[in-house]
Structures are given as structure tokens and as C-alpha cells.
Design an enzyme around this catalytic site. Structure first.
Site, mmCIF file in Angstrom:
data_model
loop_
_atom_site.group_PDB
_atom_site.id
_atom_site.type_symbol
_atom_site.label_atom_id
_atom_site.label_comp_id
_atom_site.label_asym_id
_atom_site.label_seq_id
_atom_site.Cartn_x
_atom_site.Cartn_y
_atom_site.Cartn_z
ATOM 1 N N PHE A 128 10.284 21.964 -3.756
ATOM 2 C CA PHE A 128 10.081 21.161 -2.546
ATOM 3 C C PHE A 128 8.966 21.739 -1.685
ATOM 4 O O PHE A 128 8.252 21.001 -1.006
ATOM 5 C CB PHE A 128 11.380 21.024 -1.746
ATOM 6 C CG PHE A 128 12.343 20.042 -2.348
ATOM 7 C CD1 PHE A 128 11.912 18.964 -3.102
ATOM 8 C CD2 PHE A 128 13.694 20.200 -2.166
ATOM 9 C CE1 PHE A 128 12.802 18.059 -3.662
ATOM 10 C CE2 PHE A 128 14.601 19.302 -2.718
ATOM 11 C CZ PHE A 128 14.155 18.235 -3.461
ATOM 12 N N GLY A 129 8.799 23.044 -1.718
ATOM 13 C CA GLY A 129 7.683 23.669 -1.001
ATOM 14 C C GLY A 129 6.351 23.189 -1.551
ATOM 15 O O GLY A 129 5.410 22.921 -0.800
ATOM 16 N N LEU A 167 5.874 20.296 -3.056
ATOM 17 C CA LEU A 167 5.763 18.895 -2.636
ATOM 18 C C LEU A 167 5.242 18.799 -1.208
ATOM 19 O O LEU A 167 4.390 17.970 -0.900
ATOM 20 C CB LEU A 167 7.118 18.194 -2.721
ATOM 21 C CG LEU A 167 7.549 17.668 -4.081
ATOM 22 C CD1 LEU A 167 8.964 17.121 -3.999
ATOM 23 C CD2 LEU A 167 6.606 16.613 -4.588
ATOM 24 N N ARG A 197 -25.090 -7.523 7.041
ATOM 25 C CA ARG A 197 -24.790 -8.849 6.488
ATOM 26 C C ARG A 197 -24.964 -9.913 7.565
ATOM 27 O O ARG A 197 -24.304 -9.854 8.615
ATOM 28 C CB ARG A 197 -23.363 -8.886 5.942
ATOM 29 C CG ARG A 197 -22.993 -10.243 5.380
ATOM 30 C CD ARG A 197 -21.623 -10.196 4.732
ATOM 31 N NE ARG A 197 -21.222 -11.553 4.411
ATOM 32 C CZ ARG A 197 -20.058 -12.086 4.745
ATOM 33 N NH1 ARG A 197 -19.151 -11.371 5.364
ATOM 34 N NH2 ARG A 197 -19.780 -13.320 4.430
ATOM 35 N N LEU A 234 -15.920 -7.151 4.353
ATOM 36 C CA LEU A 234 -16.933 -7.180 3.302
ATOM 37 C C LEU A 234 -16.933 -8.496 2.523
ATOM 38 O O LEU A 234 -17.859 -8.762 1.748
ATOM 39 C CB LEU A 234 -16.720 -6.014 2.329
ATOM 40 C CG LEU A 234 -17.006 -4.637 2.913
ATOM 41 C CD1 LEU A 234 -16.404 -3.556 2.033
ATOM 42 C CD2 LEU A 234 -18.487 -4.417 3.091
ATOM 43 N N GLY A 253 -16.599 -11.211 -0.170
ATOM 44 C CA GLY A 253 -16.700 -11.111 -1.632
ATOM 45 C C GLY A 253 -17.236 -9.770 -2.102
ATOM 46 O O GLY A 253 -16.872 -9.293 -3.179
ATOM 47 N N GLU A 267 4.578 11.726 -4.476
ATOM 48 C CA GLU A 267 4.943 12.704 -3.439
ATOM 49 C C GLU A 267 5.890 12.081 -2.409
ATOM 50 O O GLU A 267 5.936 12.496 -1.273
ATOM 51 C CB GLU A 267 3.712 13.297 -2.732
ATOM 52 C CG GLU A 267 2.644 13.853 -3.628
ATOM 53 C CD GLU A 267 3.098 14.970 -4.559
ATOM 54 O OE1 GLU A 267 4.245 15.469 -4.428
ATOM 55 O OE2 GLU A 267 2.316 15.343 -5.435
ATOM 56 N N THR A 309 7.954 8.037 -1.795
ATOM 57 C CA THR A 309 7.639 6.681 -1.362
ATOM 58 C C THR A 309 7.849 6.554 0.152
ATOM 59 O O THR A 309 8.426 7.431 0.790
ATOM 60 C CB THR A 309 8.553 5.669 -2.067
ATOM 61 O OG1 THR A 309 9.909 5.953 -1.684
ATOM 62 C CG2 THR A 309 8.400 5.733 -3.579
#
Length: 166
Positions: free
Chosen positions: A19-20, A22, A51, A121, A123, A146, A148
Site C-alpha cells: 500500500f505504501g 500504491l 483558428r 479544437l 474536428g 491505482e 478507481t
């Protein structure tokens, strides 16, 4: 499985060693997600200036400026959170729940920023000319590994209530 004593993680008791590791990875994700978010923001900003639609840059439109401003606010908040967590880490005062807050927030906001950048942006946002879709895909995978979102919500919930729900 039985292991020889020399195969054990030094100083680890139970799951504290894994866990450390992680938590170290999760802390790094906080910074990495904000780097991806900043890259998406920079791409959207650059494109909004270059654009043109109807004879003027799309960045001259209020809606685009509002989106860019909101994106910047979230990037700055995420970086400040990462910096705060880093300072706690340096002092040895960083908790797993605080790391969960950082990972959950940074990845969520970075994904939102990537999606907004892709929209600005238009397309071009789905082409390899800009890094936005690559960041969005990477962030989707980071959201899963790591821990959810739901795992981090439960870690935070346990820290708030003192009650484990998992």
C-alpha cells in the site's frame, strides 16, 4: 505462498509495504494528471487564437474565453493541491485519504479539461496533430489504475466518518 524471510519487503508489516507503493504512485498521478491537463489547455488556447471562423479567431468569442478561463482555474487549483500535498509529504504528514483527494480530483478535472479542449479544437481535436485525445485516453486508464474513483471515494468517506464501507 510461503516465502523466505529475505524475500519480504524490508520494514513492511502486512499490507503496509504494497500500500505504501500504491500511495507513492497515486501521489505521482496527482502531478501527472495536472501536466496532461495543462497540455490540453495550452493546445486549446493556441488553437483558439489561430483558428478563424467568420473572419476572426474563435478565441474572440465569449463562450470560448469562458471555457478557457474555467479550464485554467481547474489547472491552477489542481497544481496548488499537488503542491500542498507535496509539502505535507516532505513533512511526513501526508495521509492516504489526502492522497485519495488529490488523485480523485486531479484525474477528474484533467479529464474534464481534456474533453473541453477537444470541443474547442472541434474536428482537429481527434487528430494526432494535437495531444488532447492521447491525454484523454491516458487519463481514462489512469482513472482506473491505482484505485478507481469509487475506491478513493470510500477511502475519503472512511476518513470523514471513521467507518469503513469496504
Amino acid at each position: 505462498m510461503r516465502l523466505a524471510t529475505d524475500a519480504m519487503l524490508p520494514g513492511a508489516r502486512g499490507l503496509s509495504g504494497p500500500f505504501g507503493c500504491l500511495n507513492e504512485a497515486r501521489y505521482g498521478i496527482v502531478w501527472g494528471a495536472m501536466g496532461a491537463a495543462r497540455s490540453c489547455l495550452e493546445s486549446a488556447l493556441e488553437r483558439s487564437i489561430t483558428r478563424e471562423v467568420f473572419g476572426r479567431p474563435i478565441g474572440a468569442n465569449q463562450l470560448i474565453q469562458a471555457k478557457l478561463a474555467d479550464m485554467l482555474v481547474e489547472v491552477e487549483k489542481g497544481i496548488l493541491l499537488a503542491l500542498h500535498l507535496g509539502r505535507l509529504k516532505e513533512r511526513g504528514a501526508l495521509t492516504p485519504a489526502q492522497i485519495s483527494v488529490g488523485k480523485l480530483n486531479s484525474v477528474r478535472e484533467a479529464l474534464r479539461i481534456a474533453h473541453e479542449a477537444r470541443a474547442i479544437l472541434a474536428g482537429d481535436g481527434i487528430t494526432s496533430e494535437f495531444p488532447v485525445m492521447r491525454h484523454a485516453a491516458n487519463l481514462e486508464s489512469v482513472r482506473t489504475y491505482e484505485g478507481t474513483d469509487e475506491v478513493h471515494q470510500l477511502v475519503i468517506g472512511r476518513a470523514l466518518t471513521g467507518l469503513a464501507a469496504f
